[in-house]
Design a protein around this motif. Structure first.
Motif, PDB file in Angstrom:
ATOM      1  N   PHE A  29       4.599 -11.090  -3.936  1.00 23.84           N
ATOM      2  CA  PHE A  29       4.918 -11.783  -2.695  1.00 23.84           C
ATOM      3  C   PHE A  29       6.011 -12.813  -2.839  1.00 23.84           C
ATOM      4  O   PHE A  29       6.784 -13.024  -1.907  1.00 23.84           O
ATOM      5  CB  PHE A  29       3.654 -12.287  -2.021  1.00 23.84           C
ATOM      6  CG  PHE A  29       3.075 -11.123  -1.303  1.00 23.84           C
ATOM      7  CD1 PHE A  29       3.487 -10.817  -0.042  1.00 23.84           C
ATOM      8  CD2 PHE A  29       2.242 -10.246  -1.966  1.00 23.84           C
ATOM      9  CE1 PHE A  29       3.050  -9.668   0.582  1.00 23.84           C
ATOM     10  CE2 PHE A  29       1.791  -9.104  -1.349  1.00 23.84           C
ATOM     11  CZ  PHE A  29       2.195  -8.811  -0.062  1.00 23.84           C
ATOM     12  N   ALA A  72      -6.513  -7.808   2.717  1.00 25.15           N
ATOM     13  CA  ALA A  72      -5.787  -6.539   2.737  1.00 25.15           C
ATOM     14  C   ALA A  72      -5.055  -6.360   4.065  1.00 25.15           C
ATOM     15  O   ALA A  72      -3.888  -5.935   4.109  1.00 25.15           O
ATOM     16  CB  ALA A  72      -6.765  -5.394   2.509  1.00 25.15           C
ATOM     17  N   SER A  80      -2.709   1.888  12.131  1.00 23.15           N
ATOM     18  CA  SER A  80      -3.936   1.344  11.510  1.00 23.15           C
ATOM     19  C   SER A  80      -3.732  -0.053  10.931  1.00 23.15           C
ATOM     20  O   SER A  80      -4.575  -0.546  10.178  1.00 23.15           O
ATOM     21  CB  SER A  80      -4.475   2.316  10.452  1.00 23.15           C
ATOM     22  OG  SER A  80      -3.510   2.516   9.441  1.00 23.15           O
ATOM     23  N   ARG A  97      -4.169  -3.811  10.927  1.00 17.75           N
ATOM     24  CA  ARG A  97      -5.220  -4.608  11.568  1.00 17.75           C
ATOM     25  C   ARG A  97      -5.000  -6.087  11.287  1.00 17.75           C
ATOM     26  O   ARG A  97      -4.205  -6.435  10.405  1.00 17.75           O
ATOM     27  CB  ARG A  97      -6.614  -4.145  11.102  1.00 17.75           C
ATOM     28  CG  ARG A  97      -6.802  -4.195   9.604  1.00 17.75           C
ATOM     29  CD  ARG A  97      -8.010  -3.410   9.124  1.00 17.75           C
ATOM     30  NE  ARG A  97      -8.115  -3.537   7.673  1.00 17.75           N
ATOM     31  CZ  ARG A  97      -8.891  -4.406   7.043  1.00 17.75           C
ATOM     32  NH1 ARG A  97      -9.681  -5.210   7.738  1.00 17.75           N
ATOM     33  NH2 ARG A  97      -8.928  -4.473   5.728  1.00 17.75           N
ATOM     34  N   HIS A 156      -1.669  -2.571  -3.038  1.00 18.29           N
ATOM     35  CA  HIS A 156      -2.746  -1.602  -2.780  1.00 18.29           C
ATOM     36  C   HIS A 156      -3.959  -1.804  -3.683  1.00 18.29           C
ATOM     37  O   HIS A 156      -4.907  -1.029  -3.626  1.00 18.29           O
ATOM     38  CB  HIS A 156      -2.210  -0.169  -2.927  1.00 18.29           C
ATOM     39  CG  HIS A 156      -1.241   0.207  -1.843  1.00 18.29           C
ATOM     40  ND1 HIS A 156      -0.030   0.791  -2.085  1.00 18.29           N
ATOM     41  CD2 HIS A 156      -1.310   0.041  -0.502  1.00 18.29           C
ATOM     42  CE1 HIS A 156       0.613   0.994  -0.940  1.00 18.29           C
ATOM     43  NE2 HIS A 156      -0.144   0.544   0.036  1.00 18.29           N
ATOM     44  N   GLY A 188      -7.981  -3.231  -0.223  1.00 17.43           N
ATOM     45  CA  GLY A 188      -7.902  -2.580   1.079  1.00 17.43           C
ATOM     46  C   GLY A 188      -8.393  -1.153   1.111  1.00 17.43           C
ATOM     47  O   GLY A 188      -8.870  -0.618   0.115  1.00 17.43           O
ATOM     48  N   VAL A 189      -8.246  -0.572   2.285  1.00 16.95           N
ATOM     49  CA  VAL A 189      -8.734   0.788   2.496  1.00 16.95           C
ATOM     50  C   VAL A 189      -7.581   1.733   2.803  1.00 16.95           C
ATOM     51  O   VAL A 189      -6.572   1.323   3.350  1.00 16.95           O
ATOM     52  CB  VAL A 189      -9.730   0.856   3.692  1.00 16.95           C
ATOM     53  CG1 VAL A 189     -11.041   0.208   3.358  1.00 16.95           C
ATOM     54  CG2 VAL A 189      -9.117   0.260   4.952  1.00 16.95           C
ATOM     55  N   ALA A 190      -7.769   2.990   2.414  1.00 20.05           N
ATOM     56  CA  ALA A 190      -6.832   4.046   2.812  1.00 20.05           C
ATOM     57  C   ALA A 190      -7.671   5.257   3.171  1.00 20.05           C
ATOM     58  O   ALA A 190      -8.653   5.563   2.481  1.00 20.05           O
ATOM     59  CB  ALA A 190      -5.878   4.369   1.681  1.00 20.05           C
ATOM     60  N   HIS A 191      -7.294   5.908   4.256  1.00 21.48           N
ATOM     61  CA  HIS A 191      -8.058   7.082   4.687  1.00 21.48           C
ATOM     62  C   HIS A 191      -7.746   8.265   3.783  1.00 21.48           C
ATOM     63  O   HIS A 191      -6.579   8.533   3.466  1.00 21.48           O
ATOM     64  CB  HIS A 191      -7.755   7.401   6.152  1.00 21.48           C
ATOM     65  CG  HIS A 191      -8.245   6.321   7.070  1.00 21.48           C
ATOM     66  ND1 HIS A 191      -7.477   5.232   7.409  1.00 21.48           N
ATOM     67  CD2 HIS A 191      -9.440   6.139   7.658  1.00 21.48           C
ATOM     68  CE1 HIS A 191      -8.183   4.432   8.194  1.00 21.48           C
ATOM     69  NE2 HIS A 191      -9.383   4.955   8.360  1.00 21.48           N
ATOM     70  N   LEU A 232      -4.945  10.821   4.051  1.00 21.05           N
ATOM     71  CA  LEU A 232      -3.547  10.446   3.809  1.00 21.05           C
ATOM     72  C   LEU A 232      -3.101  10.659   2.365  1.00 21.05           C
ATOM     73  O   LEU A 232      -1.922  10.619   2.073  1.00 21.05           O
ATOM     74  CB  LEU A 232      -3.315   8.982   4.208  1.00 21.05           C
ATOM     75  CG  LEU A 232      -3.526   8.683   5.690  1.00 21.05           C
ATOM     76  CD1 LEU A 232      -3.365   7.198   5.969  1.00 21.05           C
ATOM     77  CD2 LEU A 232      -2.546   9.479   6.541  1.00 21.05           C
TER      78      LEU A 232
HETATM   79  C1  HEM Z   1       6.129   3.231  -0.057  1.00 22.47           C
HETATM   80  C2  HEM Z   1       5.555   2.220   0.546  1.00 22.47           C
HETATM   81  C3  HEM Z   1       4.170   2.248   1.126  1.00 22.47           C
HETATM   82  C4  HEM Z   1       3.462   3.303   1.615  1.00 22.47           C
HETATM   83  C5  HEM Z   1       3.898   4.749   1.746  1.00 22.47           C
HETATM   84  C6  HEM Z   1       2.169   2.788   2.005  1.00 22.47           C
HETATM   85  C7  HEM Z   1       1.168   3.532   2.557  1.00 22.47           C
HETATM   86  C8  HEM Z   1      -0.075   3.062   2.894  1.00 22.47           C
HETATM   87  C9  HEM Z   1      -1.119   3.857   3.475  1.00 22.47           C
HETATM   88  C10 HEM Z   1      -1.011   5.343   3.798  1.00 22.47           C
HETATM   89  C11 HEM Z   1      -2.190   3.056   3.661  1.00 22.47           C
HETATM   90  C12 HEM Z   1      -3.552   3.466   4.251  1.00 22.47           C
HETATM   91  C13 HEM Z   1      -3.526   3.356   5.741  1.00 22.47           C
HETATM   92  C14 HEM Z   1      -4.801   3.880   6.368  1.00 22.47           C
HETATM   93  O1  HEM Z   1      -5.501   4.695   5.765  1.00 22.47           O
HETATM   94  O2  HEM Z   1      -5.078   3.479   7.485  1.00 22.47           O
HETATM   95  C15 HEM Z   1      -1.838   1.747   3.192  1.00 22.47           C
HETATM   96  C16 HEM Z   1      -2.680   0.651   3.204  1.00 22.47           C
HETATM   97  C17 HEM Z   1      -2.347  -0.566   2.710  1.00 22.47           C
HETATM   98  N1  HEM Z   1      -1.115  -0.963   2.267  1.00 22.47           N
HETATM   99 FE1  HEM Z   1       0.502   0.226   1.981  1.00 22.47          FE
HETATM  100  N2  HEM Z   1       2.117   1.456   1.728  1.00 22.47           N
HETATM  101  C18 HEM Z   1       3.314   1.091   1.192  1.00 22.47           C
HETATM  102  C19 HEM Z   1       3.670  -0.170   0.783  1.00 22.47           C
HETATM  103  C20 HEM Z   1       2.842  -1.258   0.787  1.00 22.47           C
HETATM  104  C21 HEM Z   1       3.202  -2.557   0.293  1.00 22.47           C
HETATM  105  C22 HEM Z   1       4.563  -2.895  -0.284  1.00 22.47           C
HETATM  106  C23 HEM Z   1       2.126  -3.360   0.453  1.00 22.47           C
HETATM  107  C24 HEM Z   1       1.918  -4.810   0.120  1.00 22.47           C
HETATM  108  C25 HEM Z   1       2.883  -5.595  -0.214  1.00 22.47           C
HETATM  109  C26 HEM Z   1       1.071  -2.566   1.035  1.00 22.47           C
HETATM  110  C27 HEM Z   1      -0.184  -3.019   1.303  1.00 22.47           C
HETATM  111  C28 HEM Z   1      -1.200  -2.239   1.824  1.00 22.47           C
HETATM  112  C29 HEM Z   1      -2.560  -2.717   1.997  1.00 22.47           C
HETATM  113  C30 HEM Z   1      -3.088  -4.080   1.586  1.00 22.47           C
HETATM  114  C31 HEM Z   1      -3.279  -1.677   2.572  1.00 22.47           C
HETATM  115  C32 HEM Z   1      -4.749  -1.708   3.005  1.00 22.47           C
HETATM  116  C33 HEM Z   1      -4.799  -2.196   4.432  1.00 22.47           C
HETATM  117  C34 HEM Z   1      -6.192  -2.405   4.993  1.00 22.47           C
HETATM  118  O3  HEM Z   1      -7.176  -2.408   4.254  1.00 22.47           O
HETATM  119  O4  HEM Z   1      -6.270  -2.557   6.218  1.00 22.47           O
HETATM  120  N3  HEM Z   1       1.543  -1.309   1.246  1.00 22.47           N
HETATM  121  N4  HEM Z   1      -0.546   1.778   2.739  1.00 22.47           N
END
Ligand code: HEM
Length: 212
Positions: A14, A64, A99, A101, A193, A196-199, A202
Protein backbone atom coordinates in the motif's frame (compact mmCIF):
# COMPACT_ATOMS: atom_id res chain seq x y z
CA UNK A 1 -10.99 -14.50 5.75
CA UNK A 2 -7.47 -15.23 6.79
CA UNK A 3 -6.54 -13.32 9.92
CA UNK A 4 -2.81 -13.76 9.40
CA UNK A 5 -2.30 -10.75 7.18
CA UNK A 6 1.37 -10.58 6.16
CA UNK A 7 2.59 -7.36 7.73
CA UNK A 8 5.32 -6.69 5.25
CA UNK A 9 3.32 -7.55 2.18
CA UNK A 10 0.27 -5.46 2.88
CA UNK A 11 2.00 -2.45 4.32
CA UNK A 12 4.64 -2.41 1.57
CA UNK A 13 2.03 -2.94 -1.12
CA UNK A 14 0.00 0.00 0.00
CA UNK A 15 2.90 2.35 0.39
CA UNK A 16 3.72 1.55 -3.24
CA UNK A 17 0.20 1.88 -4.54
CA UNK A 18 -0.28 5.20 -2.79
CA UNK A 19 2.97 6.60 -4.00
CA UNK A 20 2.35 5.71 -7.62
CA UNK A 21 -1.39 5.83 -8.10
CA UNK A 22 -1.97 8.83 -5.83
CA UNK A 23 0.15 10.88 -8.17
CA UNK A 24 -2.70 10.56 -10.62
CA UNK A 25 -5.46 11.56 -8.23
CA UNK A 26 -7.05 14.99 -8.15
CA UNK A 27 -4.69 15.94 -5.39
CA UNK A 28 -1.46 17.61 -6.30
CA UNK A 29 0.40 18.52 -3.16
CA UNK A 30 -0.54 15.49 -1.09
CA UNK A 31 0.95 15.54 2.37
CA UNK A 32 0.92 13.65 5.62
CA UNK A 33 -1.53 15.35 7.98
CA UNK A 34 -3.24 17.49 5.32
CA UNK A 35 -6.34 17.85 7.52
CA UNK A 36 -4.49 18.93 10.65
CA UNK A 37 -6.20 22.06 11.97
CA UNK A 38 -8.83 22.01 9.19
CA UNK A 39 -11.68 20.37 11.13
CA UNK A 40 -12.14 22.54 14.20
CA UNK A 41 -10.62 20.76 17.20
CA UNK A 42 -11.19 17.30 15.72
CA UNK A 43 -8.39 15.13 14.40
CA UNK A 44 -9.79 13.79 11.13
CA UNK A 45 -7.65 10.64 11.08
CA UNK A 46 -8.73 9.76 14.63
CA UNK A 47 -12.39 10.28 13.70
CA UNK A 48 -12.09 7.99 10.68
CA UNK A 49 -10.24 5.46 12.83
CA UNK A 50 -13.08 5.42 15.37
CA UNK A 51 -15.68 4.73 12.68
CA UNK A 52 -13.60 1.94 11.17
CA UNK A 53 -12.91 0.40 14.58
CA UNK A 54 -16.66 0.17 15.21
CA UNK A 55 -17.23 -1.55 11.86
CA UNK A 56 -14.23 -3.81 12.30
CA UNK A 57 -15.41 -5.00 15.71
CA UNK A 58 -18.64 -6.16 14.10
CA UNK A 59 -17.10 -7.55 10.92
CA UNK A 60 -13.33 -8.04 10.50
CA UNK A 61 -13.82 -8.90 6.82
CA UNK A 62 -14.17 -5.18 6.08
CA UNK A 63 -10.37 -5.16 5.70
CA UNK A 64 -10.65 -7.21 2.52
CA UNK A 65 -13.58 -5.15 1.27
CA UNK A 66 -11.73 -1.86 1.73
CA UNK A 67 -8.44 -3.11 0.29
CA UNK A 68 -10.20 -4.15 -2.87
CA UNK A 69 -12.26 -0.99 -2.99
CA UNK A 70 -9.16 1.16 -2.79
CA UNK A 71 -7.44 -0.77 -5.56
CA UNK A 72 -10.51 -0.58 -7.79
CA UNK A 73 -10.83 3.15 -7.18
CA UNK A 74 -7.15 4.02 -7.63
CA UNK A 75 -6.51 1.90 -10.72
CA UNK A 76 -9.09 3.84 -12.73
CA UNK A 77 -8.11 7.50 -13.14
CA UNK A 78 -6.27 7.65 -9.81
CA UNK A 79 -7.59 7.72 -6.26
CA UNK A 80 -10.55 10.08 -6.74
CA UNK A 81 -13.46 8.11 -5.21
CA UNK A 82 -15.12 7.96 -8.64
CA UNK A 83 -15.96 4.35 -7.78
CA UNK A 84 -18.43 5.62 -5.18
CA UNK A 85 -20.55 7.66 -7.58
CA UNK A 86 -23.98 6.32 -8.45
CA UNK A 87 -25.41 6.40 -11.93
CA UNK A 88 -26.80 4.07 -14.55
CA UNK A 89 -23.41 3.84 -16.26
CA UNK A 90 -21.01 4.67 -13.44
CA UNK A 91 -17.86 2.70 -12.51
CA UNK A 92 -19.84 0.77 -9.91
CA UNK A 93 -21.87 -0.86 -12.68
CA UNK A 94 -18.83 -2.28 -14.51
CA UNK A 95 -18.62 -6.06 -14.29
CA UNK A 96 -15.26 -5.94 -12.44
CA UNK A 97 -16.92 -3.88 -9.69
CA UNK A 98 -20.15 -5.80 -9.18
CA UNK A 99 -18.89 -7.65 -6.11
CA UNK A 100 -17.01 -4.72 -4.58
CA UNK A 101 -18.40 -4.23 -1.09
CA UNK A 102 -18.08 -1.76 1.75
CA UNK A 103 -19.61 1.37 0.25
CA UNK A 104 -21.71 1.81 3.40
CA UNK A 105 -18.54 1.97 5.51
CA UNK A 106 -17.18 4.95 3.57
CA UNK A 107 -20.64 6.58 3.56
CA UNK A 108 -20.85 6.28 7.33
CA UNK A 109 -17.42 7.86 7.87
CA UNK A 110 -18.34 10.63 5.43
CA UNK A 111 -21.60 11.28 7.33
CA UNK A 112 -19.71 11.62 10.61
CA UNK A 113 -17.17 14.03 9.10
CA UNK A 114 -19.83 16.09 7.32
CA UNK A 115 -21.60 16.51 10.66
CA UNK A 116 -18.42 17.79 12.29
CA UNK A 117 -16.83 19.84 9.51
CA UNK A 118 -18.84 19.97 6.29
CA UNK A 119 -17.16 19.90 2.88
CA UNK A 120 -13.64 19.49 4.20
CA UNK A 121 -12.67 15.82 3.91
CA UNK A 122 -12.81 14.09 0.53
CA UNK A 123 -14.20 10.60 0.06
CA UNK A 124 -11.00 9.75 -1.81
CA UNK A 125 -9.02 10.41 1.36
CA UNK A 126 -11.57 8.58 3.51
CA UNK A 127 -11.07 5.41 1.43
CA UNK A 128 -7.30 5.67 1.87
CA UNK A 129 -7.43 6.36 5.63
CA UNK A 130 -10.12 3.74 6.26
CA UNK A 131 -8.18 1.06 4.38
CA UNK A 132 -5.02 1.91 6.30
CA UNK A 133 -6.91 1.62 9.59
CA UNK A 134 -8.60 -1.65 8.67
CA UNK A 135 -5.31 -3.22 7.53
CA UNK A 136 -3.73 -2.23 10.82
CA UNK A 137 -6.71 -3.56 12.83
CA UNK A 138 -6.29 -6.92 11.07
CA UNK A 139 -2.65 -7.09 12.11
CA UNK A 140 -1.27 -6.03 8.74
CA UNK A 141 1.03 -3.32 10.08
CA UNK A 142 0.35 0.41 10.20
CA UNK A 143 1.59 2.76 7.52
CA UNK A 144 1.40 6.50 7.12
CA UNK A 145 -0.83 7.91 4.40
CA UNK A 146 -0.72 11.20 2.60
CA UNK A 147 -3.98 13.10 2.22
CA UNK A 148 -5.28 16.09 0.29
CA UNK A 149 -7.01 14.34 -2.62
CA UNK A 150 -10.05 15.91 -4.20
CA UNK A 151 -13.01 13.84 -5.32
CA UNK A 152 -13.56 13.30 -9.00
CA UNK A 153 -16.87 14.00 -10.69
CA UNK A 154 -16.56 11.67 -13.68
CA UNK A 155 -17.44 8.01 -13.23
CA UNK A 156 -17.97 5.86 -16.29
CA UNK A 157 -18.13 2.08 -16.54
CA UNK A 158 -16.35 2.39 -19.88
CA UNK A 159 -13.27 3.80 -18.09
CA UNK A 160 -12.88 0.69 -15.92
CA UNK A 161 -9.73 -1.04 -17.16
CA UNK A 162 -9.23 -3.42 -14.25
CA UNK A 163 -7.80 -6.78 -15.30
CA UNK A 164 -10.37 -9.59 -15.51
CA UNK A 165 -9.94 -12.74 -13.38
CA UNK A 166 -8.87 -14.57 -16.55
CA UNK A 167 -5.97 -12.19 -17.25
CA UNK A 168 -2.66 -13.82 -18.17
CA UNK A 169 0.47 -13.03 -16.18
CA UNK A 170 2.01 -11.13 -19.10
CA UNK A 171 -1.14 -9.05 -19.72
CA UNK A 172 -1.38 -8.32 -16.02
CA UNK A 173 2.22 -7.08 -15.99
CA UNK A 174 1.35 -4.84 -18.95
CA UNK A 175 -1.77 -3.48 -17.23
CA UNK A 176 0.23 -2.55 -14.13
CA UNK A 177 3.08 -1.12 -16.23
CA UNK A 178 0.55 1.19 -17.89
CA UNK A 179 -0.01 2.67 -14.42
CA UNK A 180 3.70 3.08 -13.72
CA UNK A 181 3.89 -0.06 -11.56
CA UNK A 182 6.58 -2.69 -12.03
CA UNK A 183 6.12 -6.46 -11.99
CA UNK A 184 7.53 -6.42 -8.45
CA UNK A 185 4.96 -3.81 -7.40
CA UNK A 186 2.29 -6.01 -8.95
CA UNK A 187 3.39 -9.06 -6.99
CA UNK A 188 3.35 -7.08 -3.74
CA UNK A 189 -0.07 -5.67 -4.52
CA UNK A 190 -1.50 -9.05 -5.39
CA UNK A 191 -0.49 -10.02 -1.87
CA UNK A 192 -3.68 -8.11 -1.00
CA UNK A 193 -5.40 -11.40 -1.83
CA UNK A 194 -4.01 -12.77 1.44
CA UNK A 195 -7.39 -11.72 2.83
CA UNK A 196 -10.94 -11.89 1.56
CA UNK A 197 -13.19 -14.04 -0.51
CA UNK A 198 -13.20 -15.08 -4.15
CA UNK A 199 -15.96 -17.03 -5.83
CA UNK A 200 -14.89 -20.47 -6.95
CA UNK A 201 -16.30 -19.98 -10.45
CA UNK A 202 -13.76 -17.21 -11.08
CA UNK A 203 -10.67 -19.37 -10.65
CA UNK A 204 -11.82 -22.99 -10.93
CA UNK A 205 -10.48 -23.30 -14.48
CA UNK A 206 -6.97 -22.44 -13.28
CA UNK A 207 -6.66 -24.77 -10.35
CA UNK A 208 -5.95 -27.84 -12.46
CA UNK A 209 -4.66 -26.08 -15.56
CA UNK A 210 -1.16 -24.75 -15.28
CA UNK A 211 -0.91 -23.62 -18.91
CA UNK A 212 -2.81 -20.37 -18.39
C1 HEM B 1 -4.57 -8.51 -11.85
C2 HEM B 1 -5.17 -7.86 -10.88
C3 HEM B 1 -6.32 -8.40 -10.08
C4 HEM B 1 -7.27 -9.31 -10.43
C5 HEM B 1 -7.45 -10.00 -11.77
C6 HEM B 1 -8.10 -9.50 -9.27
C7 HEM B 1 -9.18 -10.33 -9.22
C8 HEM B 1 -9.96 -10.56 -8.11
C9 HEM B 1 -11.10 -11.43 -8.08
C10 HEM B 1 -11.61 -12.25 -9.26
C11 HEM B 1 -11.60 -11.40 -6.82
C12 HEM B 1 -12.82 -12.18 -6.30
C13 HEM B 1 -14.08 -11.42 -6.56
C14 HEM B 1 -15.31 -12.22 -6.19
O1 HEM B 1 -15.27 -13.45 -6.15
O2 HEM B 1 -16.33 -11.59 -5.95
C15 HEM B 1 -10.79 -10.51 -6.05
C16 HEM B 1 -10.98 -10.22 -4.72
C17 HEM B 1 -10.16 -9.41 -3.99
N1 HEM B 1 -9.14 -8.64 -4.46
FE1 HEM B 1 -8.37 -8.68 -6.34
N2 HEM B 1 -7.63 -8.74 -8.25
C18 HEM B 1 -6.55 -8.05 -8.70
C19 HEM B 1 -5.79 -7.16 -7.98
C20 HEM B 1 -5.97 -6.88 -6.65
C21 HEM B 1 -5.13 -6.00 -5.89
C22 HEM B 1 -3.94 -5.26 -6.46
C23 HEM B 1 -5.61 -5.98 -4.63
C24 HEM B 1 -5.15 -5.24 -3.40
C25 HEM B 1 -4.26 -4.31 -3.45
C26 HEM B 1 -6.76 -6.86 -4.58
C27 HEM B 1 -7.48 -7.13 -3.46
C28 HEM B 1 -8.55 -8.01 -3.42
C29 HEM B 1 -9.24 -8.37 -2.19
C30 HEM B 1 -8.87 -7.91 -0.80
C31 HEM B 1 -10.26 -9.23 -2.55
C32 HEM B 1 -11.31 -9.84 -1.61
C33 HEM B 1 -12.48 -8.89 -1.54
C34 HEM B 1 -13.57 -9.27 -0.56
O3 HEM B 1 -13.38 -10.16 0.27
O4 HEM B 1 -14.64 -8.66 -0.66
N3 HEM B 1 -6.96 -7.37 -5.83
N4 HEM B 1 -9.80 -10.00 -6.86
Amino acid sequence: MSRGVGKFTLAAAFVIVFAVLSGRSNGDGLQVGFYRGKCRFIDVETAVGAVIAAWHRRDPTITAALLRMQFHDCFVNGCDASLLLDGSNSEKTAIQNLSVRGYEIINSAKRVLEAICPKVVSCADIIVMATRDAVSMSGGGRYTVQTGRRDGTVSLASNVNLPAPSVSVSDSIKAFAAKGLSATDMVFLLGGHTVGVAHCSLFLDRIYNFNN
